[in-house]
Write a protein that holds these residues in place. Structure first.
Motif, PDB file in Angstrom:
ATOM      1  N   ALA A 131       1.360 -30.515 -27.905  1.00 42.97           N
ATOM      2  CA  ALA A 131       0.023 -31.111 -27.811  1.00 42.97           C
ATOM      3  C   ALA A 131      -0.291 -31.571 -26.392  1.00 42.97           C
ATOM      4  N   ARG A 132       0.732 -31.836 -25.580  1.00 44.00           N
ATOM      5  CA  ARG A 132       0.518 -32.322 -24.217  1.00 44.00           C
ATOM      6  C   ARG A 132       0.472 -31.186 -23.193  1.00 44.00           C
ATOM      7  N   VAL A 133       0.790 -29.987 -23.620  1.00 44.17           N
ATOM      8  CA  VAL A 133       0.824 -28.851 -22.703  1.00 44.17           C
ATOM      9  C   VAL A 133      -0.455 -28.044 -22.892  1.00 44.17           C
ATOM     10  N   VAL A 134      -1.225 -27.929 -21.842  1.00 46.90           N
ATOM     11  CA  VAL A 134      -2.527 -27.270 -21.926  1.00 46.90           C
ATOM     12  C   VAL A 134      -2.380 -25.782 -22.179  1.00 46.90           C
ATOM     13  N   ARG A 135      -1.458 -25.145 -21.463  1.00 47.81           N
ATOM     14  CA  ARG A 135      -1.328 -23.697 -21.559  1.00 47.81           C
ATOM     15  C   ARG A 135       0.146 -23.322 -21.503  1.00 47.81           C
ATOM     16  N   ARG A 136       0.577 -22.478 -22.399  1.00 47.07           N
ATOM     17  CA  ARG A 136       1.956 -22.006 -22.402  1.00 47.07           C
ATOM     18  C   ARG A 136       2.216 -21.167 -21.154  1.00 47.07           C
ATOM     19  N   GLN A 137       3.361 -21.331 -20.600  1.00 49.48           N
ATOM     20  CA  GLN A 137       3.722 -20.594 -19.392  1.00 49.48           C
ATOM     21  C   GLN A 137       4.766 -19.537 -19.720  1.00 49.48           C
ATOM     22  N   LYS A 138       4.694 -18.434 -19.032  1.00 49.35           N
ATOM     23  CA  LYS A 138       5.698 -17.385 -19.159  1.00 49.35           C
ATOM     24  C   LYS A 138       6.861 -17.713 -18.234  1.00 49.35           C
ATOM     25  N   PHE A 139       8.052 -17.354 -18.674  1.00 51.70           N
ATOM     26  CA  PHE A 139       9.238 -17.633 -17.874  1.00 51.70           C
ATOM     27  C   PHE A 139       9.103 -17.069 -16.461  1.00 51.70           C
ATOM     28  N   GLU A 140       8.656 -15.831 -16.350  1.00 48.90           N
ATOM     29  CA  GLU A 140       8.572 -15.181 -15.035  1.00 48.90           C
ATOM     30  C   GLU A 140       7.651 -15.953 -14.092  1.00 48.90           C
ATOM     31  N   ASP A 141       6.536 -16.471 -14.617  1.00 47.70           N
ATOM     32  CA  ASP A 141       5.611 -17.241 -13.786  1.00 47.70           C
ATOM     33  C   ASP A 141       6.266 -18.530 -13.286  1.00 47.70           C
ATOM     34  N   TRP A 142       6.960 -19.230 -14.197  1.00 50.27           N
ATOM     35  CA  TRP A 142       7.643 -20.461 -13.799  1.00 50.27           C
ATOM     36  C   TRP A 142       8.759 -20.158 -12.816  1.00 50.27           C
ATOM     37  N   PHE A 143       9.546 -19.164 -13.120  1.00 47.79           N
ATOM     38  CA  PHE A 143      10.695 -18.855 -12.267  1.00 47.79           C
ATOM     39  C   PHE A 143      10.230 -18.484 -10.863  1.00 47.79           C
ATOM     40  N   ASP A 144       9.171 -17.705 -10.770  1.00 48.58           N
ATOM     41  CA  ASP A 144       8.680 -17.246  -9.468  1.00 48.58           C
ATOM     42  C   ASP A 144       7.892 -18.303  -8.705  1.00 48.58           C
ATOM     43  N   GLY A 145       7.213 -19.213  -9.421  1.00 47.72           N
ATOM     44  CA  GLY A 145       6.263 -20.043  -8.702  1.00 47.72           C
ATOM     45  C   GLY A 145       6.301 -21.537  -8.906  1.00 47.72           C
TER      46      GLY A 145
ATOM     47  N   ILE B 163      14.737 -24.005 -15.861  1.00 49.46           N
ATOM     48  CA  ILE B 163      13.394 -23.561 -16.257  1.00 49.46           C
ATOM     49  C   ILE B 163      13.382 -23.104 -17.708  1.00 49.46           C
ATOM     50  N   THR B 164      14.433 -22.454 -18.156  1.00 52.05           N
ATOM     51  CA  THR B 164      14.532 -22.073 -19.567  1.00 52.05           C
ATOM     52  C   THR B 164      14.477 -23.306 -20.458  1.00 52.05           C
ATOM     53  N   GLU B 165      15.228 -24.347 -20.099  1.00 50.80           N
ATOM     54  CA  GLU B 165      15.230 -25.597 -20.885  1.00 50.80           C
ATOM     55  C   GLU B 165      13.841 -26.249 -20.895  1.00 50.80           C
ATOM     56  N   VAL B 166      13.199 -26.290 -19.735  1.00 52.11           N
ATOM     57  CA  VAL B 166      11.880 -26.921 -19.636  1.00 52.11           C
ATOM     58  C   VAL B 166      10.869 -26.175 -20.499  1.00 52.11           C
ATOM     59  N   LEU B 167      10.890 -24.866 -20.452  1.00 51.10           N
ATOM     60  CA  LEU B 167       9.942 -24.092 -21.271  1.00 51.10           C
ATOM     61  C   LEU B 167      10.264 -24.225 -22.756  1.00 51.10           C
ATOM     62  N   ASP B 168      11.534 -24.302 -23.120  1.00 49.32           N
ATOM     63  CA  ASP B 168      11.898 -24.547 -24.519  1.00 49.32           C
ATOM     64  C   ASP B 168      11.345 -25.890 -24.977  1.00 49.32           C
ATOM     65  N   LEU B 169      11.402 -26.878 -24.106  1.00 48.67           N
ATOM     66  CA  LEU B 169      10.886 -28.204 -24.424  1.00 48.67           C
ATOM     67  C   LEU B 169       9.380 -28.142 -24.699  1.00 48.67           C
ATOM     68  N   GLN B 170       8.661 -27.345 -23.936  1.00 51.52           N
ATOM     69  CA  GLN B 170       7.208 -27.217 -24.128  1.00 51.52           C
ATOM     70  C   GLN B 170       6.851 -26.698 -25.516  1.00 51.52           C
ATOM     71  N   ASN B 171       7.741 -25.949 -26.112  1.00 54.34           N
ATOM     72  CA  ASN B 171       7.450 -25.351 -27.414  1.00 54.34           C
ATOM     73  C   ASN B 171       7.726 -26.284 -28.582  1.00 54.34           C
ATOM     74  N   ARG B 172       8.318 -27.428 -28.334  1.00 56.10           N
ATOM     75  CA  ARG B 172       8.560 -28.388 -29.418  1.00 56.10           C
ATOM     76  C   ARG B 172       7.225 -28.980 -29.862  1.00 56.10           C
ATOM     77  N   PRO B 173       7.029 -29.162 -31.172  1.00 53.91           N
ATOM     78  CA  PRO B 173       5.733 -29.641 -31.680  1.00 53.91           C
ATOM     79  C   PRO B 173       5.267 -30.937 -31.022  1.00 53.91           C
ATOM     80  N   GLU B 174       6.175 -31.882 -30.790  1.00 55.84           N
ATOM     81  CA  GLU B 174       5.763 -33.168 -30.208  1.00 55.84           C
ATOM     82  C   GLU B 174       5.346 -33.047 -28.743  1.00 55.84           C
ATOM     83  N   MET B 175       5.745 -31.975 -28.081  1.00 56.72           N
ATOM     84  CA  MET B 175       5.368 -31.752 -26.688  1.00 56.72           C
ATOM     85  C   MET B 175       4.181 -30.800 -26.572  1.00 56.72           C
TER      86      MET B 175
END
Length: 146
Positions: free
Chosen positions: A112-126, A98-110
């Motif tokens: 634009a495709r992510v509607v809303r940034r997610q918090k680690f705790e939200d991803w980890f829990d749900g 999940i850490t890797e996936v969220l890091d990927l979301q923060n890359r400029p090329e990605m």
């Protein structure tokens, strides 16, 4: 199946494009038993492949929990249908992926495709998360060598 092109298509990493992360999967419906095909991103962390998604209930995840056997359909760089099994992951693996996936979301090329940034705790829990274990032994062996 051209093994070399399949291995190249599976050799995704943080610098891979959104298209390279995109596959289709066919699962078996949890309640209906009917095949369901969807488009989804897959990720490779520490030489293993994973499926995850935004936090919340996901039909594909319910299907894989009920029927762990499924098919990965590669469509970028190689076209192949790869039988696989969805395997649950332990907490340390979940945290790492999940850490890797969220890091990927923060890359400029990605981003634009992510509607809303997610918090680690939200991803980890749900968020749903499973490891993809391919039936083809050559793919599993190749992943451990990378």
């Amino acid at each position: 199946m051209n093994s070399k092109s399949v291995l190249q298509a599976l050799a995704i990493g943080p610098d891979s494009s959104p298209a390279e992360h995109t596959i289709d999967i066919t699962t078996t419906g949890a309640r209906t038993g009917v095949p369901r095909r969807i488009e989804i991103w897959f990720h490779r962390v520490d030489g293993r492949w994973y499926l995850t998604g935004m936090p919340g209930r996901r039909g594909w995840y319910a299907n894989l929990r009920a029927h762990p056997r499924f098919v990965v359909h590669l469509k970028n760089g190689a076209v192949a249908d790869l039988p696989a099994t969805a395997v649950p992951v332990d907490e340390p693996t979940r945290r790492r992926v999940i850490t890797e996936v969220l890091d990927l979301q923060n890359r400029p090329e990605m981003a634009a495709r992510v509607v809303r940034r997610q918090k680690f705790e939200d991803w980890f829990d749900g968020s749903p998360l499973v490891e993809i274990v391919f039936d083809d032994e050559r793919l599993r062996t190749a992943s451990s060598r990378r």
